[in-house]
Write a protein that holds these residues in place. Structure first.
Motif, PDB file in Angstrom:
ATOM      1  N   TYR A  19      39.659  38.920  37.815  1.00 26.45           N
ATOM      2  CA  TYR A  19      38.438  39.177  37.686  1.00 26.45           C
ATOM      3  C   TYR A  19      38.522  40.580  36.670  1.00 26.45           C
ATOM      4  N   GLN A  21      36.890  43.794  34.237  1.00 26.56           N
ATOM      5  CA  GLN A  21      36.104  45.001  35.079  1.00 26.56           C
ATOM      6  C   GLN A  21      34.718  44.796  35.375  1.00 26.56           C
ATOM      7  N   ASN A  22      34.075  43.902  34.687  1.00 25.82           N
ATOM      8  CA  ASN A  22      32.603  43.808  35.132  1.00 25.82           C
ATOM      9  C   ASN A  22      32.335  42.877  36.506  1.00 25.82           C
ATOM     10  N   GLY A  23      33.760  42.595  37.216  1.00 28.72           N
ATOM     11  CA  GLY A  23      33.358  41.907  38.452  1.00 28.72           C
ATOM     12  C   GLY A  23      33.168  40.516  38.610  1.00 28.72           C
ATOM     13  N   THR A  24      32.831  39.928  37.338  1.00 33.87           N
ATOM     14  CA  THR A  24      32.588  38.413  37.406  1.00 33.87           C
ATOM     15  C   THR A  24      33.954  37.629  37.531  1.00 33.87           C
ATOM     16  N   HIS A  26      36.951  35.582  36.205  1.00 33.45           N
ATOM     17  CA  HIS A  26      37.702  35.589  34.964  1.00 33.45           C
ATOM     18  C   HIS A  26      37.597  33.955  34.643  1.00 33.45           C
TER      19      HIS A  26
END
Length: 190
Positions: A19, A21-24, A26
């Motif tokens: 993932y 840093q924005n949490g979505t 990869h």
């Protein structure tokens, strides 16, 4: 897969999805890709198990092949008996069922095959096997290469119950998986 310890004291290894840093998720996360393909196949009423083979070349500190024995020969086992015994013990200690460990075609090339598991677990096992081989080889003063120009990791799929003669649905599912693999089309799924 539970955390397994590579053969280095004080270290542990646990596979994880990727993932940013924005949490979505990869887009290049191979575990996520394997999970999505598996779910698509399971929606067709089939199951997926994958057994992996990892091929590698060992070289000495100068980069020269570390064996002189003939391809597929027992001389290579004798030349690397301590090294290969430690590889086998380390993989077994991590809970892997090693089916085969043998010399391969190219100078210094070996191959290990492990038992089939689910697709995500097999992908995780591939990385564990590679890390383990590299760590054990380093303790023996050897360098390791998994370079595709020298060797390739073979992935075998068994979809459904009829492994050697898959049903039309299983053949179609395997064809779709092979088409999605990020490798040269001419070398897909032999």
């Amino acid at each position: 897969m539970s955390p397994r310890s590579p053969p280095r004291p004080g270290r542990a290894w646990a596979p994880a999805d990727r993932y940013p840093q924005n949490g979505t998720p990869h887009p290049g996360c191979r575990r996520r890709f394997a999970r999505q393909v598996t779910e698509a196949i399971e929606r067709r009423g089939l199951s997926v198990r994958a057994g992996i083979e990892v091929e590698w070349v060992v070289a000495d500190a100068a980069g020269s092949p570390s064996t002189v024995g003939p391809m597929y020969g027992m001389t290579r086992f004798v030349e690397h008996s301590d090294h290969l015994r430690e590889v086998l013990r380390a993989l077994t200690a991590q809970g892997l069922l090693v089916l085969q460990l043998h010399p391969e075609y190219a100078a210094g090339q070996f191959e290990v095959s492990v038992a089939a598991e689910g697709s995500v677990e097999a992908a995780d096992t591939t990385m564990l096997v590679r890390h383990t081989i590299r760590a054990v080889s380093a303790r023996h003063g050897l360098r390791v290469s998994y370079a595709p120009v020298v060797t390739e990791a073979a992935r075998f799929l068994a979809a459904g119950a009829a492994r050697n003669h898959p049903s039309p649905q299983a053949a179609s599912a395997m064809s779709n998986v092979c088409a999605a693999l990020p490798i040269d089309p001419g070398r897909r799924c032999r």
